[in-house]
Structures are given as C-alpha cells and as structure tokens.
Write an enzyme that holds these catalytic residues in place. Structure first.
Site, PDB file in Angstrom:
ATOM      1  N   GLY A   4       0.651  -1.131   0.137  1.00 29.14           N
ATOM      2  CA  GLY A   4       0.008   0.089  -0.017  1.00 29.14           C
ATOM      3  C   GLY A   4       0.843   1.146  -0.040  1.00 29.14           C
ATOM      4  O   GLY A   4       0.608   2.200  -0.599  1.00 29.14           O
ATOM      5  N   TRP A  23       2.463   1.643  -3.450  1.00 29.26           N
ATOM      6  CA  TRP A  23       1.429   2.012  -4.441  1.00 29.26           C
ATOM      7  C   TRP A  23       1.512   3.543  -4.574  1.00 29.26           C
ATOM      8  O   TRP A  23       1.415   4.184  -5.539  1.00 29.26           O
ATOM      9  CB  TRP A  23      -0.101   1.669  -3.840  1.00 29.26           C
ATOM     10  CG  TRP A  23      -1.232   2.066  -4.658  1.00 29.26           C
ATOM     11  CD1 TRP A  23      -1.715   1.513  -5.895  1.00 29.26           C
ATOM     12  CD2 TRP A  23      -1.951   3.429  -4.627  1.00 29.26           C
ATOM     13  NE1 TRP A  23      -2.694   2.279  -6.256  1.00 29.26           N
ATOM     14  CE2 TRP A  23      -2.751   3.476  -5.654  1.00 29.26           C
ATOM     15  CE3 TRP A  23      -1.802   4.459  -3.882  1.00 29.26           C
ATOM     16  CZ2 TRP A  23      -3.568   4.549  -5.843  1.00 29.26           C
ATOM     17  CZ3 TRP A  23      -2.559   5.490  -3.895  1.00 29.26           C
ATOM     18  CH2 TRP A  23      -3.390   5.580  -4.893  1.00 29.26           C
ATOM     19  N   HIS A  24       1.679   4.210  -3.403  1.00 32.66           N
ATOM     20  CA  HIS A  24       1.537   5.700  -3.199  1.00 32.66           C
ATOM     21  C   HIS A  24       2.938   6.529  -4.214  1.00 32.66           C
ATOM     22  O   HIS A  24       2.679   7.666  -4.461  1.00 32.66           O
ATOM     23  CB  HIS A  24       1.622   6.271  -1.914  1.00 32.66           C
ATOM     24  CG  HIS A  24       0.479   6.002  -1.096  1.00 32.66           C
ATOM     25  ND1 HIS A  24      -0.112   4.929  -0.562  1.00 32.66           N
ATOM     26  CD2 HIS A  24      -0.555   6.980  -1.057  1.00 32.66           C
ATOM     27  CE1 HIS A  24      -1.187   4.933  -0.017  1.00 32.66           C
ATOM     28  NE2 HIS A  24      -1.651   6.408  -0.194  1.00 32.66           N
ATOM     29  N   GLY A  25       3.903   5.634  -4.500  1.00 37.43           N
ATOM     30  CA  GLY A  25       4.819   6.275  -5.182  1.00 37.43           C
ATOM     31  C   GLY A  25       6.178   5.379  -5.201  1.00 37.43           C
ATOM     32  O   GLY A  25       6.420   4.411  -4.152  1.00 37.43           O
ATOM     33  N   PHE A  42       0.648  10.052  -7.674  1.00 40.41           N
ATOM     34  CA  PHE A  42       0.382   8.539  -7.267  1.00 40.41           C
ATOM     35  C   PHE A  42      -0.289   7.642  -8.297  1.00 40.41           C
ATOM     36  O   PHE A  42       0.180   6.493  -8.300  1.00 40.41           O
ATOM     37  CB  PHE A  42      -0.315   8.336  -5.645  1.00 40.41           C
ATOM     38  CG  PHE A  42       0.566   9.181  -4.602  1.00 40.41           C
ATOM     39  CD1 PHE A  42       1.969   9.516  -4.880  1.00 40.41           C
ATOM     40  CD2 PHE A  42      -0.316   9.746  -3.820  1.00 40.41           C
ATOM     41  CE1 PHE A  42       2.462  10.377  -3.799  1.00 40.41           C
ATOM     42  CE2 PHE A  42       0.190  10.349  -2.797  1.00 40.41           C
ATOM     43  CZ  PHE A  42       1.658  10.917  -2.916  1.00 40.41           C
TER      44      PHE A  42
END
Lengths: 377, 485
Positions: free
Chosen positions: B317, B320-322, B485
């Site tokens: 997770g 996933w943001h970057g 993102f």
C-alpha cells in the site's frame, strides 16, 4: 444519500427525472450567463480612466481595469510603456507637470507596470490601441530587466487580455505562436469570455485589504493572520519611494540573478516597434538607468539594430545610462524621491527634442493660453 | 485540467449542458469522449495506456466469464500481468533499477542501470487498480461481465474519478453506466454541497497549508517547534488536498446522476490505526483489503499470520503511493501500527475494562459514559500524534532528512525556542474549520449533515464557506498531491 441508479421504471419517476434534468439544464445556463455577465459588469465597475490616474493602480496586475478615454481634440497623446520606474516613481506625474508648466498640449497615458518585461509591452500597447486610444507617439522605456529572463513568459498579468478579440487582432500572430501554447491560449480565452478569472486575485486583494482596514479602525488588528497567509500581494508597492528607507534591500528579489536575455527578446522588440509603426506614430525608445547595473551589451545591440531598421514612422533612441551615480538610486533600481524629478526631466527633455525633430513638432508647441491644464495627477 | 481551475469548470459546463440534453447512450458516448479529452489535456500520449488497459480487461473479462476451468485463470493472469506490467514499467522500473544499483554499490559492484526516464502517466495507479478489480470480480463471480465495450471504456475512464479516484468497483459503477440515470433534486443538492466542500478543502485549506509545509522540507536546520507545526500543516494539507479532490469528484458525478463512494470519513478523529484505515482513502484501503489482505489469509492465520498479512499489505500500500523508499517506510510504519494495535488491543481493552469495572468477569458499577468518552479522546489524540509522525516519514525525501527532523522534533529543550506564535495561530485558523466539519461528520455519520439543515441555515453556511474561499483561498493553482501517485 443517493445510491447507485436503480430506479423502478414508472411514468411518475420518469416525469420527475425529466423535470429535474430540465431544471438542471436551465440553471446551469443561467449560472454560466450570470458569471459571464457579472464578470464584465464587475470589471467595468472596477475600471478607471488612465487619463485621471497617473499609473495602473494594481502594480503588476489589473491591466484590464485600465481604460483609456477618447482623445480630446487638440491634444497630443503619448502612451508610455515601462516598468516600475515609470509606474511608481512619480515619473508620469513629473512628465505631466513639466508639460503643463511649458503649456504644451500633451497628454501622457502611463501603461507602465511593475516588473514589465519586453513580452508584456506589446500586450499593454495592444490593450490601449484596442480601446481606440489614438496615440500620437509612444515612449518605450527600457530598463535593466526589460529583456531579462526571470523564468516567466510574462511578468505582469498583461497576458490575460491577449485573447480579447480586439487585442488579438492588433498583435502579430508570431508573438502568439512563441508565447502561448494550447493550454495558455485556452486559459486566456476564458479570461476574455469571463473576466472574473483575470480579476479574481485583485478582487481578493481589495476585499482583504478593505476588511483589514475596517477591522483596524475598530481596534482589531488581524495583521498576524493576513501577514502570514499566502494572500495575493500583486507585486505591489504602495509607494516605490518607500524603498528608499529599505536601503540595501532589493525589492526585485531575484531579478539581479535572472538570465540577462530572453531568447526571443529581439523578435518581441521588433514586433512591438512594428505595432507602433502600424499605428502610424513615432516611437521613442529610452534606455533608462536602473541602479548600478547597465543594460546588457547583447540587449544594447538588439535595441540599436531594431531602431535602425527602416520604418514608415520615425523611431528615436536615446541612451540615458551613465548619467547618474549609484547613490542616485535608493534601492539599486529606482531613483530616490529627491533625485526623481531630475531623472524624469532628462527623459522628458529627450522626448521633447525627439518630437520636435519630427513632423509632429507643431503639435506639441507651447500654447499661449495654457489650455492643457486639466490633467489630474 | 485541475478541478479548481476555470478551465475545468468551463469544460464541465459545456459537457454538462450537452449531457443534460441526451439520452443514456448519447450521455455515455459524450462522457467517454469528454473523459479521453480530459485525460489528453495532461498528455495525449497517455490515452494509449488507458486504451490498452481498457481493451485488455474488457477482453479478459469476457473470456473469463465465458470460459471454464483453468482457462479462466489464464485470462485473469493476462489481465493481472498487463495492468501490473504497465504500472511496474511506468511507475517502478527506474526506482527498482536505481535501488538495485545502489544495493550493488554497497558490495563494491558498480552497475550503471538502464533508466527509462519516462514521465509517470497521471492517475495510472488509480485506473489500473480499478480495471484489475473488474477482472478479479468477474473471475470470482462477484460481478457480471459487461458486453458493451463503450460502457466498459467509460467505467475505466470516467473523468471525475479518473486521475485520483475514488477507485470504484465494477459492481457499483458499471450498473450506473449501463442503466439510465435518474436525476433527482437530491443529486443536485448533494453535488453542489460536495463540490463546495471539496473546493474549501483544497483551495482554502490544503493550498494555504502547503506554503508552511513546504517551508520545513527545504529547511536545512529546523527547530523543534517548527517541525511539529509544519508537519501538522502537511498533515492537514494532504488531507484537504485528497479529500477535496475526492469530494469534488463525487459532487461532479452526483450532478450527472452518478453516485461515487465516500473516500474520506473524518479520518483524523480515529482512535486506532484500524479505524483510521476505515476512514482514510477508503476506496484504496478496501481494495487492498479485498484483493490483497484477505487473499493472503486475512486474520485467519493467528496473530503471526495476521501480522504478516498486515505488514505485506501495508508495505505494498505504501509502495502504491509512489516509487520511493519514503513511501515504503510510511507503509511499513502504518503496518507496524496496525500490528501493534492488533497485538495489544485485547489485553489493553480488557485492562481498561477491568480498571473501569466493566469486566464481565468482575462486574461492578457500569462504566460512566463520560469516562469512556475521555478515554476515547485520549486515544484519538495519541493516535493522531502517531499519524502526524507518519506523514513526516511520507514527506521526507531522504533518510538523513528523517533523522534530522526527528531529532529536532524530539529535542524537548529546543521545542519552545524560536516558536512562532503567528505561524501556529494561522495554521490553527486553517485547520479549525476542517476539525469542525469532521466533528459534525463524525457525530452525524455523514458529510451530508448540511443537507439536513433548514434551507436558510444551509445557504447561510454555503455563503460563509464561499466567502472563506474567496477571501482566504489560495490562488496559486497547486496540482493535487495524489495525481503523482
């Protein structure tokens, strides 16, 4: 709470749906019309005559609020293009005072804006010409930063009027090709249709200033909040002479660190002179001194090349650098309060000499009646 | 085309007026075209990626639904490989290549990695997850595959939520596309309110706070007080920014008769990490729960298994943001909080109950509601402090910066030195209305609380919010953080 569209098919619900849809359509149309009309009305109400004001009042913003009234018969109208030196140092007032003292029927309209670069000039001129300003001459004042590349295409909000049809018609297409990509063009077109977009920042500035002043009069000072919040400042100095008291501080921030030359500055300068040429009036280019840093040699060569091109109208050029010492500039850029009159006088005299050398000489000859005394500063 | 720009609203008005004059098929075609144009406004070349994702998943969904046995799994695998491949290639390739080179350098092996240096296609993480959920749901039999490629294309590209979510599920959004949408006054009221709320969160809160937050992360020698106030500013900036975007997306969709999911639900009033993740970026957290955490085993494998699943889910997770180690670290931190909470939750609750005399084993007097309330707020405050620190990890761009800021923040002697009361007061002014709105939301269970107010009060409230946006709203036009993102 509305859930996913799972509606039982009934005539009543369908009728209701169509009714709401219709209402939404007309409300949206009404809202769009209100925004567009209100935008124009608000801008019109906020606007002011540049014949009455010696300068554009919102610093580097609000060109679209500056209106130019029809020319009075018998006057010789001069449009002035320049930066903060011309906008804020009392230069226009001094020009007007000198002309009035000499009983010359000259009307100076000051389009200068803080920070204006060579890219802003054609738009400022276009804005005036689109209003049927009918100038008799144009002063193009060039400072140390006029050709600098500060990293922005435009240093003022002059670009916001670029897609007003009457302005667009007057400015060479090549200027648009270089300076506006599709996104910028769309944004400026919206500004032209709904001017609220271009004056929104000014409205916010004026409103917060008014509230702040009002509260202060009532004994409530909210400077702790407004001073900290990133509210618009409009690149505005209420009085450029205030800079005198902040000696050593450079109000132009990083301006001295900017690259000295926009890559297409020569094209833009020539387009500007072409516009003046097209208007059929003489152009007078002044290379002015700003503090200790002279205009770059590259820029000087550019100016000399452009003014020497054959044109239908006379183009004058005077180099007034090196007349002054750094001490004459309180903040390294702007002339001090004491020094400003003499500084202006040198500009004014050069301009008068230039016009007297053209076919328009008679138009600025002193009148015996002193009729030209009604310009308010 | 940012939601808080004149360009977007001019565009939307034109699209909306046409939309209101068309039937369902015409509306869907219009929205599809408008969505691709919206996406092309960033970079037209990325429309190809959107198209690839759409075509592959439509085809895979169809094949999964019409096949049997192992072949279904093969088609699902094709969908997974395509979507994750696109995401991996455009978002993570350079990151992993550089990280690998850096790791090898530790062992004195010099590697010069091949870097793609491609621009990250805006919103790719959102729409790939959305299309993935479709394929997986069709495979699981949760949703029926759609036979209409245009409807499916609109499901993937629906412009209000295309570039920053919410990540909608096919069983929720596709039926709204496939059936005629009945516009009601509730849709319009709700749409207007969500747009106003979103604009407030973005323009009046997030963009103003960004100025203070940015000041910290460029400061080479921060002071303790400054660290906490500015990280607090970032805490509300990222919330205002993302919740603002989601709210506007929901509002715009609602005006067209769609209902998108609520993505934020007063997250900073959570009293535990698990509650936080039920309230923060709900569409992502539920996606991770349904397609990652539960398939990994969820909480069925005892404490150790649960902790492992939590850690893995949150690490991914975070990633996933970057493509950055700060995001991985933030994910690990959030995972650690969840794990610790999971481990200590029962004993602590039991101890508290015993302390308060409500342990069923030793029944005494009933626990006073006020005492429970106080305890809950203490936990909320405690967890909020942990959340703030999490945002520091999220925002820092290097390990050195994390260490510097953490040290400065923990230097209690210097905590009150060089404090800037104006800065704190200004940040307080900016976050106070957010907390007020969240408190009302928390109490009533929905941000729609305003819609239940009398009309006069409601409009007065709208006027106040509008005035706030006009007077104090930031006009800088900052892009939404979550676009990256």
């Amino acid at each position: 709470m509305t859930g996913p569209a799972q509606h039982p098919e009934t005539d009543a619900s369908r009728r209701e749906h169509l009714r709401v849809r219709n209402a939404a359509f007309w409300r949206t149309v009404a809202l769009a019309v209100v925004v567009i009309v209100a935008s124009h009305v608000i801008e019109r109400r906020m606007s002011y005559s540049l014949a009455d004001k010696p300068m554009i009042v919102h610093g580097g913003y609000g060109l679209s609020l500056a209106r130019i009234p029809p020319k009075r018969p018998g006057t010789f109208r001069v449009l002035m293009l320049g930066n903060s030196v011309y906008q804020k140092c009392g230069i226009c007032q001094q020009y007007r005072a000198d002309a009035e003292a000499e009983h010359r029927p000259i009307e100076f309209i000051n389009l200068a804006q803080i920070g204006a670069s060579i890219n802003d000039y054609p738009l400022e001129l276009g804005w005036a010409l689109a209003q049927d300003a009918r100038p008799d001459a144009v002063i193009v004042s060039l400072g140390s930063f006029t050709f600098s590349d500060l990293g922005f295409t435009f240093n003022t909000d002059a670009d916001q009027i670029a897609y007003v049809p009457s302005v667009h018609r007057l400015i060479p297409e090549s200027f648009y090709e270089r300076n506006f990509d599709r996104t910028a063009a769309v944004q400026r077109t919206i500004s032209a249709i709904a001017p609220l977009r271009r004056i929104d920042t000014i409205l916010q500035y004026d409103a917060t200033q008014a509230i702040q002043m009002d509260l202060k009069e009532r004994g409530v000072d909210i400077a702790w909040l407004t001073g900290t919040l990133p509210l618009p400042r409009l690149n505005l100095v209420v009085n450029q002479f205030d800079a005198d008291r902040r000696r050593g501080r450079r109000p132009e921030g990083e301006a001295w660190l900017a690259r000295p030359f926009k890559p297409d500055a020569d094209q833009t300068f020539n387009e500007l002179l072409d516009m003046i040429d097209h208007a059929g009036v003489p152009a007078f280019v002044i290379r002015q001194q700003c503090g200790h840093k002279p205009i770059s040699e590259q820029a000087l060569a550019l100016i000399e090349e452009a003014v020497s091109r054959p044109r239908a109208v006379p183009v004058g050029f005077v180099d007034l650098e090196h007349l002054w010492t750094p001490d004459d500039f309180g903040d390294d850029i702007h002339p001090t309060r004491e020094h400003a009159p003499a500084y202006t006088r040198s500009h004014y005299d050069a301009f008068i000499r230039f016009i007297e050398s053209t076919a328009s000489a008679a138009a600025i000859a002193p009148t015996t009646s002193g009729a030209m005394t009604s310009q308010r500063n | 085309m940012l939601f808080h720009s004149w360009v977007f609203w001019s565009y939307f008005v034109l699209v909306y007026l046409a939309y209101l004059r068309l039937g369902r098929r015409g509306q869907n075609l219009l929205l599809l075209g408008a969505s691709y144009l919206f996406y092309a406004a960033w970079d037209w070349r990325f429309c190809g990626l959107l198209l690839v994702s759409t075509v592959v998943d439509f085809w895979a969904g169809h094949r999964i639904a019409t096949s049997e046995g192992r072949r279904r799994r093969v088609y699902l695998l094709i969908s997974l490989v395509t979507n994750l491949g696109l995401l991996g290639f455009f978002k993570y390739f350079d990151f992993f290549a550089k990280s690998m080179a850096a790791m090898l350098a530790h062992f004195d092996i010099q590697a010069s990695p091949v870097l793609l240096n491609v621009i990250l296609p805006v919103g790719i993480s959102f729409y790939t997850f959305q299309t993935l959920s479709y394929s997986i749901d069709v495979y699981r039999g949760v949703t029926k595959h759609t036979r209409n490629p245009l409807d499916f294309a609109l499901y993937v590209s629906f412009f209000p939520q295309l570039v920053a979510g919410p990540i909608e599920r096919s069983d929720r959004l596709l039926p709204q596309i496939e059936h005629e949408r009945r516009l009601t006054h509730d849709h319009l009221r709700q749409g207007f309110w969500w747009i106003l709320y979103g604009m407030f969160m973005k323009v009046a809160v997030a963009d103003n706070l960004s100025v203070y937050a940015d000041g910290l992360f460029g400061d080479p020698a921060p002071q303790g007080f400054e660290v906490w106030t500015r990280v607090l500013a970032f805490t509300f900036q990222i919330y205002g920014d993302f919740a603002g975007y989601s709210a506007i997306a929901r509002g715009v969709a609602s005006l067209m008769g769609f209902s998108l999911m609520v993505n934020f639900d007063a997250p900073y009033l959570s009293s535990s990490p698990s509650e936080f993740w039920r309230r923060w970026h709900i569409s992502l957290s539920t996606w991770l729960r349904d397609y990652l955490y539960i398939p990994l085993g969820g909480n069925r494998g005892g404490v150790i298994g649960t902790c492992r699943n939590l850690a893995l889910t949150m690490l991914l997770g975070g990633l996933w943001h970057g493509a950055g180690w700060n995001f991985v670290l933030w994910g690990a931190y959030q995972g650690a909080l969840l794990m610790i909470y999971r481990v200590v939750q029962r004993p602590v609750v039991r101890a508290v109950d015993r302390f308060m005399g409500s342990d069923p084993a030793t029944p005494t007097a009933p626990v006073p509601a006020a005492a429970r309330h106080v305890l809950r707020w203490i936990m909320t405050l405690f967890f909020f402090l942990l959340t703030i620190y999490g945002w520091l990890l999220f925002r820092c761009h290097s390990w050195e910066q994390i260490v510097t800021l953490t040290r400065a923040g923990l230097d209690l002697n210097a905590l009150w030195e060089a404090r800037d009361a104006n800065l704190l007061a200004t940040i307080a002014v900016l976050i106070a209305p957010v907390l007020l709105l969240d408190a009302l939301n928390y109490r009533t269970g929905s941000v729609d609380f305003v819609l239940r107010w009398p009309k006069a009060v409601r409009w007065l409230f709208y006027a106040a919010m509008g005035a706030w946006i006009f007077l104090l709203g930031h006009r800088g036009g900052e892009a939404f953080i979550y676009f990256q993102f």
